[in-house]
Design a protein around this motif. Structure first.
Motif, short mmCIF file in Angstrom:
data_model
loop_
_atom_site.label_atom_id
_atom_site.label_comp_id
_atom_site.label_asym_id
_atom_site.label_seq_id
_atom_site.Cartn_x
_atom_site.Cartn_y
_atom_site.Cartn_z
N ALA A 121 0.73 -1.06 -0.10
CA ALA A 121 -0.01 -0.01 -0.17
C ALA A 121 0.46 0.99 0.01
O ALA A 121 0.19 2.04 -0.84
CB ALA A 121 -1.17 0.33 0.83
N ARG A 122 2.49 1.33 0.90
CA ARG A 122 2.43 2.43 0.81
C ARG A 122 3.47 2.44 -0.05
O ARG A 122 3.50 3.88 -0.75
CB ARG A 122 3.20 2.51 2.19
CG ARG A 122 3.07 2.43 3.40
CD ARG A 122 3.70 2.21 4.48
NE ARG A 122 3.78 2.13 5.70
CZ ARG A 122 2.74 1.65 7.08
NH1 ARG A 122 2.32 0.63 6.08
NH2 ARG A 122 1.96 1.84 7.69
N ASP A 123 4.04 1.97 -0.92
CA ASP A 123 4.59 2.25 -2.37
C ASP A 123 3.61 2.53 -3.03
O ASP A 123 4.05 2.97 -4.15
CB ASP A 123 5.11 0.31 -2.85
CG ASP A 123 6.62 -0.39 -2.33
OD1 ASP A 123 6.44 0.97 -1.37
OD2 ASP A 123 6.78 -1.06 -2.06
N ILE A 124 2.47 1.86 -3.63
CA ILE A 124 1.95 2.20 -4.00
C ILE A 124 1.29 4.11 -4.03
O ILE A 124 0.57 4.88 -5.53
CB ILE A 124 0.44 1.43 -4.09
CG1 ILE A 124 0.42 0.02 -4.53
CG2 ILE A 124 -1.13 2.28 -4.54
CD1 ILE A 124 -0.68 -0.39 -4.46
N VAL A 125 0.62 4.18 -3.07
CA VAL A 125 -0.02 5.57 -2.25
C VAL A 125 1.94 6.40 -2.85
O VAL A 125 1.75 7.71 -3.50
CB VAL A 125 0.14 5.35 -0.94
CG1 VAL A 125 0.49 7.15 -0.78
CG2 VAL A 125 -1.68 5.36 -0.85
N ASN A 126 2.61 6.05 -2.54
CA ASN A 126 4.18 6.97 -3.62
C ASN A 126 4.40 7.12 -4.81
O ASN A 126 4.24 8.24 -4.64
CB ASN A 126 5.22 6.20 -2.97
CG ASN A 126 6.79 7.00 -2.75
OD1 ASN A 126 7.51 6.87 -3.50
ND2 ASN A 126 7.16 8.19 -1.72
N ILE A 127 3.79 6.11 -5.08
CA ILE A 127 4.07 6.11 -7.09
C ILE A 127 3.23 7.11 -7.76
O ILE A 127 3.17 7.66 -7.86
CB ILE A 127 4.27 5.00 -7.28
CG1 ILE A 127 5.21 4.08 -7.26
CG2 ILE A 127 3.43 4.87 -9.33
CD1 ILE A 127 5.61 2.71 -7.44
N VAL A 128 1.72 6.85 -7.24
CA VAL A 128 0.29 7.38 -7.51
C VAL A 128 0.43 9.65 -6.94
O VAL A 128 0.49 9.62 -7.61
CB VAL A 128 -0.84 6.80 -6.88
CG1 VAL A 128 -2.07 7.71 -7.02
CG2 VAL A 128 -0.71 5.26 -8.16
N ALA A 129 1.16 9.47 -5.67
CA ALA A 129 0.41 10.98 -5.18
C ALA A 129 1.60 11.96 -5.38
O ALA A 129 1.66 12.68 -5.30
CB ALA A 129 0.42 10.48 -3.31
N CYS A 130 3.43 11.12 -5.41
CA CYS A 130 3.85 11.90 -5.02
C CYS A 130 5.20 12.45 -6.16
O CYS A 130 5.10 11.71 -7.14
CB CYS A 130 4.97 11.69 -3.70
SG CYS A 130 4.42 11.44 -2.36
N GLU A 131 5.35 13.27 -5.97
CA GLU A 131 6.95 14.00 -7.46
C GLU A 131 8.36 14.27 -7.08
O GLU A 131 8.27 14.71 -5.99
CB GLU A 131 5.95 15.27 -8.33
CG GLU A 131 4.40 14.64 -8.34
CD GLU A 131 4.91 13.91 -9.49
OE1 GLU A 131 6.06 13.28 -10.29
OE2 GLU A 131 4.17 13.66 -9.97
#
Length: 534
Positions: free
Chosen positions: A452-462
């Motif tokens: 979950a954390r990896d998914i959120v980081n890939i989608v949400a962060c720049e």
């Protein structure tokens, strides 16, 4: 906006969305999303129908031949007026303060997403590159002449209820175009139809929708830190990591391939120095030491140097002492002369002198799921990823092993990266579903703690906040070659061993050898690549 229902395609990884007699195509590959001209036209037609009509009419005028008498007026002037109309209708360059003109209470549930609630308004949602809004027009203050109503060029949208996948893609498109109010409504709808206890499509949507919500709430700024991803792993997370390693053989076999290549490279060496920049829990070296212990000729000395980065999850729990002691006890038990050394330094600051390589040592460098955390030229003017590889090359190592995820999540713009992440993690979730029962607490813990954390980081962060920057196998290969390395193809023995062990698992797990590397995956989706270099 409703996402149109996909029709079946004969081309793997290709989705055709049809709308009446017209169609557009989204083609996804392991490296990028490729959109045809029709896809741009169709997205524009759905979101800005009148503007799209003027665009098509302008294109129609381009196709006419003034010499045949079809045009008896100044077509350049008409085309200019149509362009002004299109620009006015496509204008989405609103001020940042107006973007969040919607209900801010996103009601994000789940313990792992609680920090997102505190991140509203940290930064503008328009932090991402202009490629995230490539359908935006240019503002114009000129008065636009009235135009007669033109019949709709495209048929109305399908009335069929969209699937979670279609809603996700629709929401990602809305966010990439800055349509936050529309995206917020779709997030609300998605949260009603997804579940972390549902089928794989519902579960992947449940985590990806929170990534989208986090991107809207804070543009990803500080999100990775807020989610406490760099805190020492809890007992639940350590347990989940072990379960993931055991039930998903592509992780295990990637490490096994690297270990086998290392064992083959040092079989005739007396002194071996292994350098690792992220040892994690040391599981890889437990297996390696056990394998070396049963070889006919053992090294007279094995030294492992591990970089103890201050930002490492191990640093806060006493550094690497516990892991080092565990390996030392094992080496003693199997009668291997062993030395463990922790180098307290940031990875980017490591130099050859700090690694203390001695004459006569066979130097082995292992990168196990670590290189993708190093920022490259897309993040900073200091390309730490390539800089590290060049420094390692200067050590003149006998072998360098690289194990990495095979996924384009580094330089890809937001929307293609979103689709790439969806396809990648869908394969992972499907593989978990085939291995662990739907109601399994272990499966739920693995997905929440490890994925979950990896998914959120890939989608949400720049920018520097996006830590998970995976690249496709071809890009890893190019980086290694640019740093001066040459491929050291994994032996037939490694391939045969892995193929034999793979038969103990579901037959939907796959392995293939390509350009000397082993690729591991689920069905036709490659997930992990293991390679060796010198």
């Amino acid at each position: 906006m409703e996402f149109l229902c996909p029709a079946k395609s004969a081309i793997p990884g290709t989705i055709f969305y049809t709308q009446g007699g017209s169609s557009y195509q989204i083609v996804t590959t392991s490296s990028a999303l490729v959109s045809t001209q029709n896809s741009v036209n169709s997205f524009t037609a759905m979101r800005h129908p009148v503007a799209y009509q003027s665009y098509c009419l302008s294109g129609y005028l381009d196709d006419q031949n003034p010499d045949n008498g079809t045009l008896d007026y100044d077509d350049d002037e008409v085309r200019l007026k149509l362009q002004e109309l299109e620009n006015a209708l496509l204008n989405d360059n609103d001020d940042d303060d107006d973007v969040f003109g919607m209900d801010q209470n996103m009601d994000i549930d789940g313990e792992w997403t609680d920090p997102i609630k505190d991140l509203l308004f940290i930064n503008s949602p328009k932090e991402s590159s202009s490629s995230d809004s490539n359908l935006s027009g240019t503002s114009s203050n000129k008065k636009v002449p009235e135009m007669p109503m033109i019949p709709p060029i495209c048929p109305p949208h399908s009335s069929r209820t969209p699937t979670p996948k279609q809603l996700l893609f629709d929401c990602a498109v809305a966010i990439s175009e800055g349509n936050m109010e529309e995206a917020s409504a779709m997030i609300t709808e998605l949260r009603r139809v997804v579940s972390i206890q549902g089928d794989p499509s519902q579960r992947i949507a449940a985590y990806m929708v929170e990534g989208l919500a986090a991107r809207m709430a804070a543009s990803g700024k500080g999100l990775y830190k807020a989610l406490k991803c760099k805190e020492p792993p809890s007992s639940d997370r350590l347990s989940a990591m072990q379960v993931l390693f055991e039930v998903c053989p592509y992780f295990k076999f990637g490490v096994m391939a690297a270990n086998t290549a290392i064992a083959e490279a040092i079989k005739d060496e007396r002194r071996v120095h292994i350098i690792d920049f992220d040892i994690n829990q040391g599981t890889q070296y437990i297996q390696l030491l056990q394998a070396l212990a049963i070889q006919p000729s053992k090294p007279q000395n094995i030294k492992i140097t591990v970089v103890d980065d201050p930002e490492s999850v191990q640093r806060a729990v006493g550094g690497l002492k516990v892991i080092g002691q565990r390996l030392e006890n094992l080496a003693e038990a199997v009668k291997l002369p062993f030395e463990f050394r922790a180098l307290a330094a940031k990875t980017a600051d490591v130099t050859p002198s700090k690694l203390d390589c001695q004459p006569g040592e066979a130097v082995i460098v292992n990168f196990s799921f670590q290189l993708h955390h190093m920022p490259d030229e897309s993040v900073s003017t200091v390309n730490q990823r390539d800089q590290l590889l060049r420094m390692v090359k200067s050590l003149n190592p006998k072998l360098v092993t690289v194990i990495e995820q095979d996924m384009n999540a580094n330089t890809a713009p937001f929307f293609p990266r979103f689709i790439e992440a969806y396809n990648y993690y869908t394969a992972v979730f499907n593989s978990l579903d085939a291995t662990l029962p739907r109601e399994s607490p272990d499966r739920m813990n693995v997905e929440r703690q490890c994925l979950a954390r990896d998914i959120v980081n890939i989608v949400a962060c720049e920018g520097e906040d996006r830590i998970e920057r995976y690249e496709v196998a071809g890009k890893w290969r190019a980086r290694m070659m640019m740093a001066g390395f040459t491929s050291c193809p994994l032996s037939a023995y490694v391939n045969e061993t892995v193929q034999k062990l793979l038969k103990q698992y579901c037959d939907r797990y796959t392995v293939k050898k390509e350009e000397g590397a082993l690729h591991f995956g689920w069905e036709d989706k490659m997930l992990i690549v293991s390679s060796a270099w010198r």
